[in-house]
Design an enzyme around this catalytic site. Structure first.
Site, PDB file in Angstrom:
ATOM      1  N   GLU A 117      39.420  -4.316  58.745  1.00 18.08           N
ATOM      2  CA  GLU A 117      41.002  -4.368  58.057  1.00 18.08           C
ATOM      3  C   GLU A 117      41.216  -5.631  57.597  1.00 18.08           C
ATOM      4  O   GLU A 117      42.212  -6.255  57.803  1.00 18.08           O
ATOM      5  CB  GLU A 117      42.024  -3.538  58.742  1.00 18.08           C
ATOM      6  CG  GLU A 117      41.967  -2.165  59.076  1.00 18.08           C
ATOM      7  CD  GLU A 117      42.871  -1.402  59.587  1.00 18.08           C
ATOM      8  OE1 GLU A 117      43.977  -2.279  60.009  1.00 18.08           O
ATOM      9  OE2 GLU A 117      43.143  -0.357  59.884  1.00 18.08           O
TER      10      GLU A 117
ATOM     11  N   GLU B 114      39.093   5.071  61.905  1.00 14.84           N
ATOM     12  CA  GLU B 114      40.339   5.121  62.522  1.00 14.84           C
ATOM     13  C   GLU B 114      40.984   6.297  62.086  1.00 14.84           C
ATOM     14  O   GLU B 114      41.229   6.017  60.426  1.00 14.84           O
ATOM     15  CB  GLU B 114      41.068   4.031  62.547  1.00 14.84           C
ATOM     16  CG  GLU B 114      40.473   2.916  63.481  1.00 14.84           C
ATOM     17  CD  GLU B 114      41.254   1.591  63.579  1.00 14.84           C
ATOM     18  OE1 GLU B 114      42.776   1.704  63.314  1.00 14.84           O
ATOM     19  OE2 GLU B 114      40.860   0.480  63.885  1.00 14.84           O
TER      20      GLU B 114
END
Ligand code: FCB
Length: 458
Positions: free
Chosen positions: A166, A357
């Site tokens: 991320e 995720e």
């Protein structure tokens, strides 16, 4: 029903990250990370907690591998703590750190669980931050060196490597909004950070491939569909901008070798920001960043709905009922996942994908009998798996799904207040207890199906 079944080779896993579960912040030779430093700043963490102990995974990893086995998962995604391996970020190695991951990987393989290793899940060695952190190009070189060292020790057994987790969060939350370590509020620095993260991804990918010839290397992006709050031109414009900043700022360089032209034009309109965005981009950088990935990891939790804020910048608005929000205040919106995956397929030359995720924070605690009845988490995971399956039926090359997270853990600036785990953790005693969702996920992972799945609580 076929849409409830997944291919036999589809990977079901769970994910964690080092700073969120390991603890042992000062143990066994580990150096200080930017999250250790940040958590010590008054007001930084909602419940005033620290990652010092977290789930004490450093000492309880054997027990946690047993949990993974109980869950019946094919794979486990976890991150290496850079300051545990190199306390100063570069130079001297910490042998105890290498040993820790060495043994963990062996235990996973012995349990029939494939390790998916993330090199950077936000815990930069503080020593490198002191030299300017991700704002400096030198940090990208240090990252590539660390990646090569990790691959030289684990690369004979670990096939799947992720460089960054991320980058948007690292750049924006950490350097523009100040909500994450290192807590800076400097938009110019955030742009430099984003570029150095992408560059360091490219260099680390190369380093891992050179060191471990069997390796498959990718990057994980948190991609968030952005919808305009209305068809008002101002809202459409806000959606374009936010989609650009969230999604295209990372996807375009990785898959098209350029930053999005519309955003660069916006930034020119914002003044010297544009220069800051571009001055650190050296000849050859964008070509390096666009090197083909073996896979792309996608983290999906929710969508954003935006309107034009008073200053003309995008502003998120809430469009759903309170009971459709998770404890993070995030809208439960599985359709967004299907749309996102289809968009990736339509607009970018994507490699195989993993959903690295997906999960939900709900605070359900053990009842009188010790059962954790977290039906809302089961509903959330099920709805998102169905959305993923629909996208696969339309040709999206999705190879696996990782639930976030194995354990309740240190949820960054929220401390221990937000619980994402399939296992409930008592942070006083470190007891782990399977929630209903753990039993349910075991049935799904072992049967590779969402229907039948009789699952029982024990
Ligand atoms: C993601 C992070 C992960 C976790 C979840 C809830 O942004 O990658 O570490 O905090 O959100």
């Amino acid at each position: 029903m076929t849409e409830h079944r997944f291919p036999e080779e589809f990977i079901f896993g769970v994910a964690t990250s080092a700073a969120q579960i390991e603890g042992g912040a000062r143990d066994a030779g580990k150096g200080e990370s930017i999250w250790d430093r940040f958590a010590a700043t008054p007001g930084a963490i909602a419940d005033r907690s620290t990652p010092d102990v977290a789930c004490d995974h450093l000492h309880r990893w054997r027990e946690d591998v047993v949990l993974l086995r109980e869950l019946g998962v094919d794979a486990y995604r976890f991150s290496l703590s850079w300051p545990r391996l190199f306390p100063d970020g570069r130079g001297a190695r910490n042998a105890a750190g290498f040993e820790f991951y060495d043994r963990l990987v062996d235990a996973l393989l012995a349990a029939g669980i494939e390790p998916f290793v993330t090199l950077y899940h936000w815990d930069l060695p503080q020593a490198l931050q002191d030299l300017g952190g991700w704002g400096e190009r030198g940090t990208a070189q240090a990252f590539a060196d660390y990646a090569a060292a990790a691959a030289s020790v684990l690369g004979d057994r670990v096939r799947s490597w992720t460089t960054h987790n991320e980058p948007w969060c690292i750049a924006t939350l950490g350097h523009e909004q100040g909500m994450h370590a290192p807590g800076h509020r400097d938009p110019r620095e955030a742009l430099r950070v984003a570029h150095h993260l992408l560059l360091s991804h490219a260099w680390a990918m190369d380093a891992v491939r050179q060191t471990a010839s069997q390796a498959e290397v990718g990057i994980v992006l948190n991609l968030t569909p952005v919808d305009p709050a209305s068809s008002d031109p101002g809202d459409l414009e806000a959606a374009r901008q936010l989609d650009g900043l969230f999604n295209r700022w990372f996807l375009d360089p990785l898959f098209r070798g350029s930053y999005p032209a519309d955003l660069l034009a916006d930034r020119v309109a914002w003044g010297d920001l544009a220069e800051a965005a571009l001055e650190c981009v050296l000849p050859g950088d964008l070509r390096a960043i666009a090197a083909p990935l073996d896979f792309l990891g996608v983290n999906y939790y929710s969508r954003a709905v935006v309107t034009a804020g008073p200053d003309g910048r995008p502003q998120s608005v809430r469009v759903t009922r309170e009971d459709q929000l998770t404890d993070m205040g995030w809208e439960v919106y599985p359709e967004g996942l299907e749309r996102l995956l289809l968009r990736l397929q339509r607009e970018y030359p994507i490699p195989p994908l993993y959903l690295t995720e997906n999960g939900a924070a709900y605070g359900d605690a053990p009842d009188g009998g010790g059962r954790v009845a977290d039906q809302r988490r089961i509903d959330y995971l099920r709805a998102h798996l169905l959305a993923a399956r629909r996208a696969m039926a339309q040709g999206v090359p999705l190879r696996g799904y990782f639930a976030w997270s194995l354990l309740d853990n240190f949820e960054w600036a929220h401390g221990y207040e937000k619980r994402f785990g399939l296992y409930w953790v008592d942070f006083q005693t470190q007891e782990r207890r399977p929630k209903d969702s753990a039993h349910w996920y075991r049935a799904v992972a072992t049967q590779k199906a969402l229907d039948a799945t009789a699952w029982q609580t024990t």
